[in-house]
Design an enzyme around this catalytic site. Structure first.
Site, short mmCIF file in Angstrom:
data_model
loop_
_atom_site.label_atom_id
_atom_site.label_comp_id
_atom_site.label_asym_id
_atom_site.label_seq_id
_atom_site.Cartn_x
_atom_site.Cartn_y
_atom_site.Cartn_z
N ARG A 24 -4.12 -23.30 -5.90
CA ARG A 24 -5.27 -23.07 -5.02
C ARG A 24 -4.83 -23.11 -3.55
NH1 ARG A 24 -9.13 -27.55 -6.83
NH2 ARG A 24 -10.51 -26.78 -5.19
N ARG B 111 -13.91 -16.26 1.51
CA ARG B 111 -12.56 -16.71 1.21
C ARG B 111 -11.55 -15.59 1.31
NH1 ARG B 111 -14.11 -21.38 -2.21
NH2 ARG B 111 -12.29 -22.57 -2.79
#
Ligand code: AMP
Length: 214
Positions: free
Chosen positions: A171, A88
């Site tokens: 997010r 990520r």
């Protein structure tokens, strides 16, 4: 086959990963699932991770990298795996390259599920997961037969704490800043395949299978 599934929260990575592991006979390695299991089990890792997850932020690289490195040594990874939710960040992608190099292995494909950003919040808001077996549903797109009850095991389905709207927006911001740049990173390595992530689950899966040639 060693595959990374990239894409923003709500793109359908978890759903597609579950279909792919059946097709390929390799494990799904979902760092999100591993962290949620640690939270549920009340381990020190879970306690540390929860604070970041509840805010919609990322768990520190050192923690995640250690977790994945360990997981990749488990014998079930010998035929490959689907990485879902990892890497990520650039640091995680680089650590993965080093780990694979040390093992004399390489990645086969990076599939990026593309979904228009305006669809993501509503897709996530309707998402429900079984507390017991982890089966996934969507209130609109793939509801369980009885609301709140898992079709597969009869367990209770629930909304993840971090799937609430205010956390989801955070997010998505974190994804744009930290994870989206990996698309270019893997494109530059000739590994990236872009998969339109809209339409029926089966239709999207068919695109993935075609792209992988499996
Ligand atoms: P996911 O189920 O993949 O959406 O992950 C849920 C949450 O777990 C994320 O919002 C992060 O807080 C944390 N998380 C999962 N995977 C990672 C990762 N590779 N690096 C950092 N944090 C992660």
């Amino acid at each position: 086959m060693r595959i990374i599934l990239l894409g923003p929260p709500g793109a359908g990575k978890g759903t597609q990963a579950k279909l792919l592991i059946e097709r390929l006979g390799v494990p799904q390695i979902s760092t999100g699932d591993m962290l949620r299991a640690a939270v549920k089990a009340g381990t020190p890792l879970g306690a540390e991770a929860k604070a970041y997850m509840d805010r919609g932020g990322l768990v520190p690289d050192a923690v995640i990298i250690g977790l994945v490195r360990e997981r990749l040594q488990v014998p079930d990874c010998s035929r490959g795996y689907i990485l879902d939710g990892f890497p990520r960040t650039a640091a995680q992608a680089e650590a993965l390259e080093t780990t694979l190099k040390d093992l004399h292995l390489s990645l086969d494909h990076v599939l990026c599920l593309e979904v228009p950003s305006e669809d993501l919040v509503s897709r996530i808001a309707g998402r429900r997961t079984c507390r017991n077996c982890g089966a996934m549903y969507h209130l609109r797109f793939s509801p369980s037969k009885r609301e709140g009850v898992c079709d597969a095991c009869g367990g209770e389905t629930y909304q993840r704490d971090d799937d609430r709207e205010e956390t989801v927006r955070q997010r998505l911001l974190v994804y744009e800043e930290q994870t989206a740049p990996l698309i270019r990173f893997y494109d530059g390595r000739g590994l990236l395949r872009r998969i339109p992530g809209t339409g029926e689950v089966a239709e999207i899966f068919a695109r993935m299978v075609k792209s992988l040639g499996v």
